[in-house]
Design a protein around this motif. Structure first.
Motif, PDB file in Angstrom:
ATOM      1  N   ASP A  84       0.646  -0.889  -0.030  1.00 56.80           N
ATOM      2  CA  ASP A  84       0.190  -0.209  -0.009  1.00 56.80           C
ATOM      3  C   ASP A  84       0.674   1.763  -0.310  1.00 56.80           C
ATOM      4  N   LEU A  85       2.001   0.871   0.967  1.00 59.90           N
ATOM      5  CA  LEU A  85       2.918   2.543   1.082  1.00 59.90           C
ATOM      6  C   LEU A  85       3.567   2.468  -0.687  1.00 59.90           C
ATOM      7  N   VAL A  86       4.264   1.934  -1.196  1.00 56.88           N
ATOM      8  CA  VAL A  86       4.943   2.000  -2.299  1.00 56.88           C
ATOM      9  C   VAL A  86       3.809   2.230  -3.451  1.00 56.88           C
ATOM     10  N   ARG A  87       2.532   2.320  -3.127  1.00 59.67           N
ATOM     11  CA  ARG A  87       1.962   1.783  -4.072  1.00 59.67           C
ATOM     12  C   ARG A  87       1.148   3.464  -3.993  1.00 59.67           C
ATOM     13  N   PHE A  94       9.541  10.897   1.087  1.00 56.12           N
ATOM     14  CA  PHE A  94       9.032   9.430   1.023  1.00 56.12           C
ATOM     15  C   PHE A  94       9.443   8.791   0.313  1.00 56.12           C
ATOM     16  N   ASP A  95      10.538   8.717  -0.661  1.00 51.65           N
ATOM     17  CA  ASP A  95      11.697   7.572  -1.212  1.00 51.65           C
ATOM     18  C   ASP A  95      11.913   6.780  -0.807  1.00 51.65           C
ATOM     19  N   GLY A  96      12.702   7.528   0.150  1.00 57.95           N
ATOM     20  CA  GLY A  96      13.432   6.786   0.931  1.00 57.95           C
ATOM     21  C   GLY A  96      12.688   5.536   1.851  1.00 57.95           C
ATOM     22  N   LEU A  97      11.560   5.491   2.483  1.00 58.35           N
ATOM     23  CA  LEU A  97      10.747   4.747   3.336  1.00 58.35           C
ATOM     24  C   LEU A  97      10.108   3.154   1.891  1.00 58.35           C
ATOM     25  N   LYS A  98       9.894   4.093   1.008  1.00 58.39           N
ATOM     26  CA  LYS A  98       9.248   3.301  -0.407  1.00 58.39           C
ATOM     27  C   LYS A  98      10.292   2.401  -0.913  1.00 58.39           C
ATOM     28  N   VAL A 104      11.802  -4.954   2.385  1.00 60.25           N
ATOM     29  CA  VAL A 104      10.618  -6.129   3.319  1.00 60.25           C
ATOM     30  C   VAL A 104      10.423  -7.588   2.911  1.00 60.25           C
ATOM     31  N   GLY A 105      11.180  -8.646   3.093  1.00 56.58           N
ATOM     32  CA  GLY A 105      11.343  -9.820   2.806  1.00 56.58           C
ATOM     33  C   GLY A 105      10.924  -9.969   1.654  1.00 56.58           C
ATOM     34  N   SER A 106       9.689 -10.620   1.439  1.00 58.57           N
ATOM     35  CA  SER A 106       9.549 -10.690  -0.113  1.00 58.57           C
ATOM     36  C   SER A 106       8.021  -9.978  -0.452  1.00 58.57           C
ATOM     37  N   ILE A 107       7.768 -10.966  -1.672  1.00 54.84           N
ATOM     38  CA  ILE A 107       6.331  -9.941  -2.370  1.00 54.84           C
ATOM     39  C   ILE A 107       4.640  -9.776  -1.771  1.00 54.84           C
ATOM     40  N   GLN A 108       5.182 -11.088  -1.486  1.00 55.05           N
ATOM     41  CA  GLN A 108       3.965 -12.220  -0.573  1.00 55.05           C
ATOM     42  C   GLN A 108       3.994 -11.219   1.059  1.00 55.05           C
ATOM     43  N   ILE A 109       5.656 -11.170   1.416  1.00 54.63           N
ATOM     44  CA  ILE A 109       5.923 -10.536   2.544  1.00 54.63           C
ATOM     45  C   ILE A 109       5.133  -8.647   2.872  1.00 54.63           C
ATOM     46  N   GLN A 110       5.840  -8.384   1.589  1.00 49.64           N
ATOM     47  CA  GLN A 110       5.205  -6.686   1.664  1.00 49.64           C
ATOM     48  C   GLN A 110       3.884  -6.963   1.550  1.00 49.64           C
ATOM     49  N   ASN A 111       3.119  -8.012   1.101  1.00 56.39           N
ATOM     50  CA  ASN A 111       1.589  -8.010   0.250  1.00 56.39           C
ATOM     51  C   ASN A 111       1.108  -7.768   1.802  1.00 56.39           C
ATOM     52  N   LEU A 115       2.611  -2.051   9.000  1.00 58.32           N
ATOM     53  CA  LEU A 115       3.396  -0.928   8.696  1.00 58.32           C
ATOM     54  C   LEU A 115       3.713  -0.837  10.128  1.00 58.32           C
ATOM     55  N   ALA A 116       2.590  -0.854  10.665  1.00 60.92           N
ATOM     56  CA  ALA A 116       2.410  -0.677  12.535  1.00 60.92           C
ATOM     57  C   ALA A 116       3.179  -1.935  13.101  1.00 60.92           C
ATOM     58  N   GLY A 117       3.040  -3.536  12.143  1.00 61.94           N
ATOM     59  CA  GLY A 117       3.529  -4.608  12.848  1.00 61.94           C
ATOM     60  C   GLY A 117       4.620  -4.183  12.951  1.00 61.94           C
ATOM     61  N   ASN A 118       5.466  -3.967  12.089  1.00 57.48           N
ATOM     62  CA  ASN A 118       7.115  -3.161  11.628  1.00 57.48           C
ATOM     63  C   ASN A 118       7.381  -3.142  12.625  1.00 57.48           C
ATOM     64  N   LEU A 119       6.633  -1.848  13.209  1.00 59.23           N
ATOM     65  CA  LEU A 119       7.403  -0.962  14.394  1.00 59.23           C
ATOM     66  C   LEU A 119       6.866  -1.603  15.748  1.00 59.23           C
ATOM     67  N   CYS A 120       5.791  -2.295  16.237  1.00 60.11           N
ATOM     68  CA  CYS A 120       5.142  -3.459  16.950  1.00 60.11           C
ATOM     69  C   CYS A 120       6.369  -4.367  17.431  1.00 60.11           C
ATOM     70  N   ASN A 121       6.437  -4.884  16.761  1.00 56.13           N
ATOM     71  CA  ASN A 121       8.353  -6.206  16.640  1.00 56.13           C
ATOM     72  C   ASN A 121       9.113  -5.489  17.268  1.00 56.13           C
ATOM     73  N   ALA A 122       9.368  -3.804  17.347  1.00 53.23           N
ATOM     74  CA  ALA A 122      10.757  -3.935  17.609  1.00 53.23           C
ATOM     75  C   ALA A 122      11.895  -4.187  17.171  1.00 53.23           C
ATOM     76  N   SER A 123      11.714  -4.969  15.781  1.00 46.96           N
ATOM     77  CA  SER A 123      13.842  -5.743  15.874  1.00 46.96           C
ATOM     78  C   SER A 123      14.605  -3.996  15.451  1.00 46.96           C
ATOM     79  N   PRO A 124      15.294  -4.576  16.117  1.00 47.89           N
ATOM     80  CA  PRO A 124      17.013  -3.514  15.928  1.00 47.89           C
ATOM     81  C   PRO A 124      16.512  -3.523  14.337  1.00 47.89           C
ATOM     82  N   ALA A 125      16.737  -4.667  13.510  1.00 45.03           N
ATOM     83  CA  ALA A 125      17.047  -4.594  12.031  1.00 45.03           C
ATOM     84  C   ALA A 125      15.650  -3.999  10.881  1.00 45.03           C
TER      85      ALA A 125
END
Length: 293
Positions: A84-87, A94-98, A104-111, A115-125
């Motif tokens: 959703d963000l890329v589109r 926002f080009d850096g964020l895109k 982020v992972g594979s196309i399936q993972i990106q689908n 966005l919130a899950g990536n932050l709530c998971n709080a991985s350093p990477a």
């Protein structure tokens, strides 16, 4: 999904269609409740054949999927995906964020990944965090007692640790209008070019006026317990000719803002050497774009 035990009905899965319903359910579910969205992090972290309940699935709440421009800036719903963000039609800041979203992972993972899950998971990477930091992102949290907002820097408190309180849901990530200016870029270092967890990464956003750097937002991720901005390096660039930006970012200027970690992907010394080079490469991506503009 409901399970019955004798005359008792146990609710183990709830998928509401309104935020109020979600918060009401969460308030009564206790601290064992887990929030599910894309599940790209939640499922791999679960050792059982199925997720332990109770589970709150927030993907049926329409308002949490929206990406909108507001009078204050930009608002990204919590369950909006990386695709959703890329589109989305977003300004060059926002080009850096895109670019990070495409890593982020594979196309399936990106689908599926949110966005919130990536932050709530709080991985350093977490690939998204450096880009959000260059945009001065805030997170919006909702609970039974109302809503509150926190800078992303205050929300991420450590590896796998956040300021999310029991009974709260992240509802959105917001970017102020002033931080949606300039040009963004992102560079990532990993052991291979695809499906890789970052060893180090850099995100930048530069705003240039009359050939000089009027604003610099620089961030490094995967090098410390939490991704960080680089205030010393940012100050070094302000007011300088844009063509001098890469040269001004010497290793020692950047190193003072870093606290590199060692793990199975790389030791602290390697990260300390890699991070400045990644940052210079990210800045170099921005400069030609500015000169063409």
């Amino acid at each position: 999904m409901r399970r019955c035990r004798g005359n008792e009905t146990l609710v183990s899965y709830h998928r509401p269609e309104t935020l109020k319903d979600a918060l009401d359910w969460l308030a009564g579910a206790g601290e064992r409740a887990r929030i599910a969205a894309g599940c790209t992090d939640l499922f791999p972290a679960t050792e059982r054949p199925s997720l332990p309940g109770p589970i709150l699935d927030i993907t049926a709440i329409p308002e949490l999927r929206e990406i909108t421009r507001t009078a204050q800036g930009w608002r990204f719903g919590a369950t909006a995906t990386w695709t959703d963000l890329v589109r989305a039609d977003l300004p060059p800041a926002f080009d850096g964020l895109k670019a990070a979203a495409r890593e982020v992972g594979s196309i399936q993972i990106q689908n599926a990944g949110t966005l919130a899950g990536n932050l709530c998971n709080a991985s350093p990477a977490a690939d998204g965090v450096p880009g959000w930091l260059t945009l001065d992102a805030m997170v919006e949290l909702a609970g039974a007692e109302g809503r509150r907002t926190l800078p992303l820097t205050a929300f991420l408190t450590g590896p796998r640790q956040t300021a999310l309180a029991p009974g709260e849901i992240m509802t959105a990530i917001t970017v102020p209008e002033a931080s949606a200016s300039g040009q963004g870029a992102f560079v990532k270092l990993g052991a291979r070019s695809y499906l890789v967890i970052s060893i180090a990464m850099a995100a930048v956003r530069l705003r240039v006026e009359a050939g000089q750097i009027a604003e610099a937002a620089l961030s490094i991720g995967a090098c410390s317990a939490v991704a960080c901005r680089l205030p010393v390096a940012e100050a070094r660039l302000l007011g300088q000719p844009v063509e001098a930006a890469v040269r001004l970012l010497a290793d020692e200027v950047i190193a003072g803002d870093l606290s590199p970690i060692s793990d199975v992907r790389g030791d602290a010394a390697y990260r300390l050497a890699a991070a400045p080079e990644l940052l210079r490469r990210a800045v170099a991506k921005v400069i030609p774009l500015r000169e063409v503009a």
